[in-house]
Scaffold this motif. Structure first.
Motif, PDB file in Angstrom:
ATOM      1  N   TYR A  48       0.827  -1.209   0.000  1.00 51.11           N
ATOM      2  CA  TYR A  48       0.000   0.000   0.000  1.00 51.11           C
ATOM      3  C   TYR A  48       0.864   1.262   0.000  1.00 51.11           C
ATOM      4  N   ARG A  49       1.932   1.244   0.799  1.00 51.93           N
ATOM      5  CA  ARG A  49       2.840   2.393   0.839  1.00 51.93           C
ATOM      6  C   ARG A  49       3.410   2.682  -0.538  1.00 51.93           C
ATOM      7  N   GLN A  50       3.829   1.638  -1.234  1.00 53.23           N
ATOM      8  CA  GLN A  50       4.382   1.833  -2.577  1.00 53.23           C
ATOM      9  C   GLN A  50       3.373   2.491  -3.503  1.00 53.23           C
ATOM     10  N   GLN A  51       2.125   2.075  -3.427  1.00 53.39           N
ATOM     11  CA  GLN A  51       1.114   2.641  -4.320  1.00 53.39           C
ATOM     12  C   GLN A  51       0.912   4.128  -4.022  1.00 53.39           C
ATOM     13  N   LEU A  52       0.863   4.479  -2.743  1.00 53.58           N
ATOM     14  CA  LEU A  52       0.724   5.893  -2.361  1.00 53.58           C
ATOM     15  C   LEU A  52       1.917   6.711  -2.843  1.00 53.58           C
ATOM     16  N   LEU A  53       3.111   6.173  -2.669  1.00 56.31           N
ATOM     17  CA  LEU A  53       4.330   6.892  -3.065  1.00 56.31           C
ATOM     18  C   LEU A  53       4.422   7.046  -4.581  1.00 56.31           C
ATOM     19  N   LYS A  54       4.051   6.008  -5.308  1.00 50.38           N
ATOM     20  CA  LYS A  54       4.104   6.072  -6.768  1.00 50.38           C
ATOM     21  C   LYS A  54       3.135   7.121  -7.311  1.00 50.38           C
ATOM     22  N   LEU A  55       1.961   7.216  -6.715  1.00 52.52           N
ATOM     23  CA  LEU A  55       0.988   8.232  -7.140  1.00 52.52           C
ATOM     24  C   LEU A  55       1.425   9.632  -6.694  1.00 52.52           C
ATOM     25  N   GLY A  56       1.891   9.748  -5.461  1.00 50.15           N
ATOM     26  CA  GLY A  56       2.302  11.045  -4.923  1.00 50.15           C
ATOM     27  C   GLY A  56       3.516  11.627  -5.618  1.00 50.15           C
ATOM     28  N   ALA A  57       4.308  10.781  -6.251  1.00 51.38           N
ATOM     29  CA  ALA A  57       5.525  11.250  -6.929  1.00 51.38           C
ATOM     30  C   ALA A  57       5.215  12.224  -8.056  1.00 51.38           C
ATOM     31  N   ALA A  58       4.034  12.167  -8.623  1.00 45.78           N
ATOM     32  CA  ALA A  58       3.676  13.049  -9.746  1.00 45.78           C
ATOM     33  C   ALA A  58       3.866  14.514  -9.391  1.00 45.78           C
ATOM     34  N   ARG A  59       3.631  14.876  -8.137  1.00 45.69           N
ATOM     35  CA  ARG A  59       3.793  16.277  -7.710  1.00 45.69           C
ATOM     36  C   ARG A  59       5.248  16.707  -7.656  1.00 45.69           C
ATOM     37  N   HIS A  60       6.173  15.760  -7.722  1.00 46.22           N
ATOM     38  CA  HIS A  60       7.598  16.065  -7.582  1.00 46.22           C
ATOM     39  C   HIS A  60       8.364  15.927  -8.892  1.00 46.22           C
ATOM     40  N   LEU A  61       7.641  15.699  -9.965  1.00 45.68           N
ATOM     41  CA  LEU A  61       8.269  15.553 -11.279  1.00 45.68           C
ATOM     42  C   LEU A  61       7.751  16.643 -12.204  1.00 45.68           C
ATOM     43  N   THR A  62       8.594  17.107 -13.099  1.00 42.61           N
ATOM     44  CA  THR A  62       8.183  18.177 -14.010  1.00 42.61           C
ATOM     45  C   THR A  62       7.666  17.647 -15.342  1.00 42.61           C
ATOM     46  N   GLY A  63       8.050  16.449 -15.721  1.00 42.70           N
ATOM     47  CA  GLY A  63       7.611  15.898 -17.003  1.00 42.70           C
ATOM     48  C   GLY A  63       6.186  15.364 -16.944  1.00 42.70           C
ATOM     49  N   ASP A  64       5.645  15.101 -18.106  1.00 41.57           N
ATOM     50  CA  ASP A  64       4.284  14.587 -18.191  1.00 41.57           C
ATOM     51  C   ASP A  64       4.199  13.072 -18.024  1.00 41.57           C
ATOM     52  N   PHE A  65       5.304  12.369 -18.184  1.00 40.90           N
ATOM     53  CA  PHE A  65       5.262  10.915 -18.212  1.00 40.90           C
ATOM     54  C   PHE A  65       6.278  10.323 -17.252  1.00 40.90           C
ATOM     55  N   TYR A  66       5.805   9.357 -16.461  1.00 37.01           N
ATOM     56  CA  TYR A  66       6.745   8.619 -15.635  1.00 37.01           C
ATOM     57  C   TYR A  66       6.317   7.168 -15.527  1.00 37.01           C
ATOM     58  N   MET A  67       7.336   6.324 -15.417  1.00 36.99           N
ATOM     59  CA  MET A  67       7.139   4.891 -15.280  1.00 36.99           C
ATOM     60  C   MET A  67       7.425   4.527 -13.837  1.00 36.99           C
ATOM     61  N   THR A  68       6.502   3.825 -13.211  1.00 40.10           N
ATOM     62  CA  THR A  68       6.744   3.367 -11.850  1.00 40.10           C
ATOM     63  C   THR A  68       7.436   2.013 -11.914  1.00 40.10           C
TER      64      THR A  68
END
Length: 172
Positions: free
Chosen positions: A99-119
């Motif tokens: 569950y922690r991983q899923q929260l972190l993977k989703l929350g990471a979007a706020r810390h990236l400038t690009g439009d696309f990221y691979m978890t």
């Protein structure tokens, strides 16, 4: 051209999963080397627990991607985790990290400038060369959807059923 970023949560033990993500993460980075041009990488964000920051950062600095990788505390991504809430999950065995991983993977979007990221997970191993345009087409990402028949081909019947059950949308 579009760039692709990566997000990788890493925990160095005490999650209910045997071993440490550190050795698995080293294999991931080794497998990535030579399979993607660093010019295609927008960012590589590694998220770890505060107590693991120093060890993970040291390990990352020795990889080919050390200069494009940032290591950040999971509390910066999801401050709610600082209080160590109950995040246990029963699949495939009782563990604290899924569950922690899923929260972190989703929350990471706020810390990236690009439009696309691979978890990623630390046990991912890249086997073929690729570039951002293999995964991004006309400003849209290409998505992989797994079905029950995919799981049946890859796993035992029980594991296929379990894998399908945790990934299927359920009305609450």
């Amino acid at each position: 051209s579009e760039k692709l970023s990566f997000v990788l949560p890493v925990a160095l033990g005490h999650t209910g999963r045997p071993g440490s993500d550190l050795e698995r993460m080293k294999l991931l980075f080794d497998s990535l080397s030579g399979r993607i041009d660093k010019h295609d990488v927008g960012a590589f964000l590694v998220i770890t627990r505060p107590q693991d920051l120093e060890v993970v950062s040291s390990c990352i600095s020795s990889t080919d991607f050390g200069d494009v990788t940032s290591v950040i505390s999971e509390n910066s991504i999801c401050p709610e985790l600082a209080s160590d809430p109950d995040t246990f999950h029963e699949f495939p065995t009782r563990n604290k990290g899924w569950y922690r991983q899923q929260l972190l993977k989703l929350g990471a979007a706020r810390h990236l400038t690009g439009d696309f990221y691979m978890t990623l997970d630390s046990d991912v191993v890249f086997t073929q060369p690729f570039c951002a345009r293999d995964l991004i087409s006309n400003g849209r990402s290409i998505v992989n959807t797994q079905t029950h028949s995919d799981f049946k081909r890859l796993f035992t019947d029980q594991m296929a059923d379990d894998s399908t059950s945790v990934r299927m949308w359920r009305d609450l």
